[in-house]
Design an enzyme around this catalytic site. Structure first.
Site, PDB file in Angstrom:
ATOM      1  N   GLU A 173       0.821  -1.284  -0.008  1.00 60.71           N
ATOM      2  CA  GLU A 173      -0.029  -0.021  -0.144  1.00 60.71           C
ATOM      3  C   GLU A 173       0.830   1.053  -0.025  1.00 60.71           C
ATOM      4  OE1 GLU A 173      -4.190  -0.021   1.326  1.00 60.71           O
ATOM      5  OE2 GLU A 173      -3.230   0.956   3.226  1.00 60.71           O
ATOM      6  N   ASN A 307     -10.560  -7.409   7.072  1.00 57.85           N
ATOM      7  CA  ASN A 307      -9.776  -6.266   7.778  1.00 57.85           C
ATOM      8  C   ASN A 307      -9.681  -6.540   8.913  1.00 57.85           C
ATOM      9  OD1 ASN A 307      -8.219  -3.846   8.302  1.00 57.85           O
ATOM     10  ND2 ASN A 307      -9.436  -2.587   7.063  1.00 57.85           N
ATOM     11  N   SER A 344      -4.170  -5.394   7.235  1.00 57.92           N
ATOM     12  CA  SER A 344      -4.043  -4.724   8.260  1.00 57.92           C
ATOM     13  C   SER A 344      -3.292  -5.196   9.421  1.00 57.92           C
ATOM     14  CB  SER A 344      -4.975  -3.770   8.944  1.00 57.92           C
ATOM     15  OG  SER A 344      -5.826  -3.043   7.739  1.00 57.92           O
TER      16      SER A 344
HETATM   17  O1  LIG Z   1      -5.528   2.876   8.622  1.00 63.79           O
HETATM   18  C1  LIG Z   1      -6.379   3.557   9.159  1.00 63.79           C
HETATM   19  O2  LIG Z   1      -6.415   4.339  10.219  1.00 63.79           O
HETATM   20  C2  LIG Z   1      -7.942   3.699   8.837  1.00 63.79           C
HETATM   21  C3  LIG Z   1      -8.996   4.119   9.387  1.00 63.79           C
HETATM   22  C4  LIG Z   1     -10.198   4.137   8.949  1.00 63.79           C
HETATM   23  C5  LIG Z   1     -10.677   3.550   7.748  1.00 63.79           C
HETATM   24  C6  LIG Z   1      -9.387   2.735   7.285  1.00 63.79           C
HETATM   25  C7  LIG Z   1      -8.395   2.803   7.642  1.00 63.79           C
HETATM   26  N1  LIG Z   1      -7.146   2.026   6.904  1.00 63.79           N
HETATM   27  C8  LIG Z   1      -7.422   1.309   5.666  1.00 63.79           C
HETATM   28  C9  LIG Z   1      -6.742  -0.140   5.518  1.00 63.79           C
HETATM   29  O3  LIG Z   1      -7.526  -1.003   5.750  1.00 63.79           O
HETATM   30  C10 LIG Z   1      -5.307   0.048   5.637  1.00 63.79           C
HETATM   31  O4  LIG Z   1      -4.851   1.130   5.097  1.00 63.79           O
HETATM   32  C11 LIG Z   1      -4.724  -1.284   4.864  1.00 63.79           C
HETATM   33  O5  LIG Z   1      -5.285  -2.473   5.408  1.00 63.79           O
HETATM   34  C12 LIG Z   1      -3.083  -1.451   5.432  1.00 63.79           C
HETATM   35  O6  LIG Z   1      -3.084  -1.523   6.808  1.00 63.79           O
HETATM   36  P1  LIG Z   1      -1.698  -1.286   7.504  1.00 63.79           P
HETATM   37  O7  LIG Z   1      -0.677  -2.425   7.261  1.00 63.79           O
HETATM   38  O8  LIG Z   1      -1.928  -1.550   8.928  1.00 63.79           O
HETATM   39  O9  LIG Z   1      -1.242  -0.016   7.304  1.00 63.79           O
END
Ligand SMILES: O=C(O)c1ccccc1NCC(=O)[C@H](O)[C@H](O)COP(=O)(O)O
Length: 389
Positions: A173, A307, A344
């Site tokens: 991402e 997620n 995430s």
């Molecule tokens: O990342 C956030 O804070 C968030 C808040 C509200 C809605 C969506 C959000 N994120 C989108 C995602 O799901 C993540 O960007 C994606 O899965 C990557 O997650 P990470 O590896 O933990 O950065």
């Protein structure tokens, strides 16, 4: 909550007594455009003699339209709530002042404060998309698709990477900031990051396009698409209107995110069909059992994201992936040949092994790799070995 219940009761009685409009599909709702009320009111009568009558008629038309808009909003919320969706599409306004229902109407307006961050994002998106649609109507957007680069096979790239490495295919991402973590990287060059991800062995890229909450943009998506990066691109947006899917394709996306916590089943069905028509993959995101069951009941879904971040509370728990893939759900997913993406909160090779064990064939990762000086090395660190070919 009490307000919502009394609203529902009143709405049902209202609709029973006054079935003034028919609903074909959810995407018709936005056609009752808020601006049209204002534009009816703004029209001036041409002669002085007719002024009083004409303006009274226009006022009546505007009032009727405003009542219908409000009724549609309420119906939309009712359909969503019946599917466990707590996110409202826009702030509750309460009934128009001149609303005359068949029974006494009681509503407790919960106020125009969103209940959580996801709702805040959606309310902002609703206004943003209405304005964008005014500027670039769908027929213009459809025309511009003729010049869009052909779509790439997003799901094929994930499968191929999974087969090649024996590890989940990586959707890396391009993420500058997030509501939960703030700024993740100050020296943010989207194209450099995308190229580093590709070098590091990413199968696909996810590009955040929301400006207000994630400091992303469609310009980033276009720049990456034009930079020579070959990975298929996911447009990471908060989709509430089919217009956004056409827009994403026009800007070079190969896949789009659809969030089950926001979209009722009928919207998902309709949007998945549009995606297929445009050659886009739809990554349908769930975060609890109820959303998973809803999505598994929809025909034609090929890619589901689980997620691990609760978008309402920001809590991250990677055992969510395992929980949603246990038992019959996991079996059904296998039977249907659906590819599951763990999303995430993935930081270490152990995290990757854990979600792979649970049954995912792909992962979506932002924070842990975008923060590294060299995001390509970040990928090697994440998987515990080189995954580029
Ligand atoms: O990342 C956030 O804070 C968030 C808040 C509200 C809605 C969506 C959000 N994120 C989108 C995602 O799901 C993540 O960007 C994606 O899965 C990557 O997650 P990470 O590896 O933990 O950065």
């Amino acid at each position: 909550m009490e307000g919502l219940v009394s609203t529902r009761v009143s709405l049902r009685t209202t609709l029973c007594h006054r079935p003034k409009f028919s609903i074909r599909r959810p995407m018709d709702f936005p056609k009752l455009n808020r601006l049209s009320v204002a534009s009816i009111r703004a029209q001036q009568p041409e002669t002085k003699e007719g002024a009083v009558t004409v303006s009274a008629v226009r006022e009546e038309q505007a009032n009727t339209l405003q009542v219908k808009e409000w009724e549609v909003d309420m119906l939309q919320n009712e359909v969503a709530a019946s599917q466990g969706i707590r996110i409202r599409r826009r702030p509750p306004t309460g009934p128009p002042l001149h609303y005359v229902g068949p029974f006494e109407f009681r509503i407790q307006n919960e106020g125009n404060t969103p209940r959580n961050i996801l709702e805040e994002i959606i309310w902002h998106k609703d206004t943003e998309v209405s304005q964008l649609k005014e500027r670039r109507p769908l027929f213009q957007l459809k025309k511009s698709l003729e010049n869009a680069p052909p779509p790439r096979d997003f799901i094929g790239a994930l499968k191929e990477a999974n087969l090649r490495t024996g590890l989940p295919g990586l959707i890396a991402e391009v993420k500058k900031a997030s509501p939960s973590r703030g700024i993740l990287r100050e020296d943010f060059d989207p194209v450099e990051i995308a190229q580093a991800y590709e070098r590091g062995g990413a199968a696909c890229l996810s590009v955040l396009t929301d400006e207000k909450f994630f400091k992303g943009s469609f310009e980033n998506l276009e720049l990456i698409r034009k930079s020579g990066v070959k990975c298929p691109l996911l447009c990471k947006e908060f989709v509430i209107d089919a217009w956004q899917i056409y827009n994403a394709r026009a800007k070079g996306a190969d896949a789009i995110l659809l969030i089950a916590a926001v979209l009722p089943d009928l919207d998902i069905r309709y949007m998945v069909k549009i995606c297929k028509m445009l050659g886009l993959a739809a990554l349908v995101e769930v975060h609890d059992e109820r959303e998973m069951d809803r999505v598994l009941g929809i025909e034609g879904i090929e890619l589901i994201g689980i997620n691990n971040r609760n978008l309402e509370t920001f809590e991250v728990d990677i055992s969510n992936t395992r929980k949603l893939l246990e038992g019959e759900r996991g079996q059904l997913i296998q039977q249907k040949g659906i590819i599951v993406v763990g999303e995430s909160g993935l930081f270490t090779p152990d995290d990757i092994a854990y979600v792979q064990e649970a049954g995912v064939k792909a992962v979506l990762v932002g924070e842990s790799i975008v923060k590294q000086n060299d995001p390509a090395k970040g990928i090697t660190g994440l998987f515990g070995k080189e995954i580029s070919s």
